[in-house]
Design a protein around this motif. Structure first.
Motif, PDB file in Angstrom:
ATOM      1  N   CYS A 169       3.484  -9.206  -0.630  1.00 55.88           N
ATOM      2  CA  CYS A 169       3.376  -7.773  -0.948  1.00 55.88           C
ATOM      3  C   CYS A 169       4.293  -7.438  -2.115  1.00 55.88           C
ATOM      4  O   CYS A 169       5.484  -7.787  -2.113  1.00 55.88           O
TER       5      CYS A 169
ATOM      6  N   LYS B  68       5.539  -4.692  -2.827  1.00 58.34           N
ATOM      7  CA  LYS B  68       6.545  -3.693  -2.481  1.00 58.34           C
ATOM      8  C   LYS B  68       7.615  -4.245  -1.541  1.00 58.34           C
ATOM      9  O   LYS B  68       8.810  -4.106  -1.794  1.00 58.34           O
ATOM     10  N   CYS B  69       7.196  -4.868  -0.440  1.00 54.25           N
ATOM     11  CA  CYS B  69       8.164  -5.300   0.575  1.00 54.25           C
ATOM     12  C   CYS B  69       8.361  -6.815   0.598  1.00 54.25           C
ATOM     13  O   CYS B  69       9.178  -7.309   1.356  1.00 54.25           O
TER      14      CYS B  69
ATOM     15  N   THR C 248       6.604  -9.131   1.815  1.00 57.55           N
ATOM     16  CA  THR C 248       6.136  -9.829   3.013  1.00 57.55           C
ATOM     17  C   THR C 248       4.971 -10.744   2.638  1.00 57.55           C
ATOM     18  O   THR C 248       4.096 -10.366   1.859  1.00 57.55           O
TER      19      THR C 248
ATOM     20  N   CYS D  69       2.587  -0.771   3.238  1.00 56.60           N
ATOM     21  CA  CYS D  69       3.072  -0.241   1.958  1.00 56.60           C
ATOM     22  C   CYS D  69       1.981   0.547   1.246  1.00 56.60           C
ATOM     23  O   CYS D  69       2.269   1.528   0.558  1.00 56.60           O
TER      24      CYS D  69
END
Length: 297
Positions: free
Chosen positions: A84, A86-87, A89, A109
């Motif tokens: 991801c 954003k995060c 993961t 997200c």
């Protein structure tokens, strides 16, 4: 010959050569070596990585024959690059969304990024969060606070003033008019008499206590009376007809003489019944006469 197959738009097979073949590119013999077969051509791992491997859209490096490859809509990733944006993961075997600039996002997200932003803390309001909406603006419930006392308004009553919002208590003290009688704030309704504000429940008849808003009344020395109570308790009685002189309806003018009062239409000569309001008259033995009739007595 042992091998395993990579599937996808640019599929290829990796195996160990047991027959006599040369690398398509460098012509080195492949017998007994690990090789890659792609589009009917056999090549060594080194040449595959150099000439044939797909490029990871995230790290921009080739995805070698020994690496795990993921692909989506003609885009390729190393499995450890498929994370991801954003995060960070890992999204291997997880739901994802391909967004701008070829970045992949996890579902959490994506939901947060697309969610409306709280007017108070500017953080996303996720589905299930308690919130307050007003004129296309939205707040987390705990972020919707009074501009004056800073206490949480939440789902309670409030008053908007420009870009500010006030709880009932702060609005009363800061903006509400004060009742001329009880001196408390007027939060809703109310009325005005002689440029002074009143609660409707404070503007009442001094005798029967009925509310006078929208009704006829008479003010006597800062006291207010409904028509009925004024007639019964306050109004003078006409010396002629003995009825109350209210100032309402017919005969609003009053004639006063010594300690008595008359409706203007009741003030007339005792003998000829001529109206005497605003005319010369004579009082004889406690009775009212025009200037001519006493001469005839």
């Amino acid at each position: 010959m042992a091998f395993h197959r990579h599937t996808g738009p640019g599929s290829y097979t990796v195996g160990t050569m047991s027959e006599r073949f040369d690398c398509h590119y460098c012509r080195d013999p492949l017998q007994g070596k690990k090789y890659v077969q792609k589009e009917g051509r056999h090549c060594c791992v080194k040449c595959f990585d150099k000439f044939c491997a797909n490029t990871c859209i995230e790290c921009k490096k080739p995805i070698g024959a020994d690496s795990k490859e993921l692909h989506f809509k003609n885009r390729y990733w190393h499995d450890n690059c498929f994370r991801c944006f954003k995060c960070y993961t890992s999204l291997v075997n997880e739901p994802f969304m391909l967004r701008e600039n070829n970045k992949v996002w996890c579902s959490n997200c994506t939901a947060a990024e697309d969610a409306p932003r709280c007017k108070g803390c500017f953080k996303p309001i996720i589905a299930g969060d308690q919130n307050v909406e007003y004129k296309k603006m939205v707040w987390h419930k705990d972020c919707f606070t009074c501009s004056q006392c800073k206490q949480v308004i939440g789902s309670g009553s409030f008053f908007p003033k420009g870009d500010d919002f006030y709880c009932v208590s702060c609005h009363e003290h800061k903006f509400a008019k004060t009742c001329a009688k009880c001196k408390n704030p007027i939060t809703s309704g109310g009325l005005t008499y002689q440029e002074q504000p009143w609660h409707s429940e404070c503007f009442i008849c001094s005798n029967c206590k009925k509310q006078l808003g929208g009704k006829r009344f008479t003010a006597v020395e800062d006291q207010f009376y409904c028509v009925e109570c004024y007639k019964e308790c306050v109004a003078k009685k006409c010396a002629g007809c003995k009825n109350p002189i209210t100032g309402f309806g017919r005969g609003t003018s009053v004639v006063n003489y010594e300690d008595e009062s008359w409706h203007d239409y009741c003030f007339k000569c005792t003998k000829c019944a001529r109206g005497l309001a605003n005319k010369r008259f004579v009082c004889h033995n406690g009775k009212i006469y025009c200037a001519e009739c006493p001469k005839r007595l």
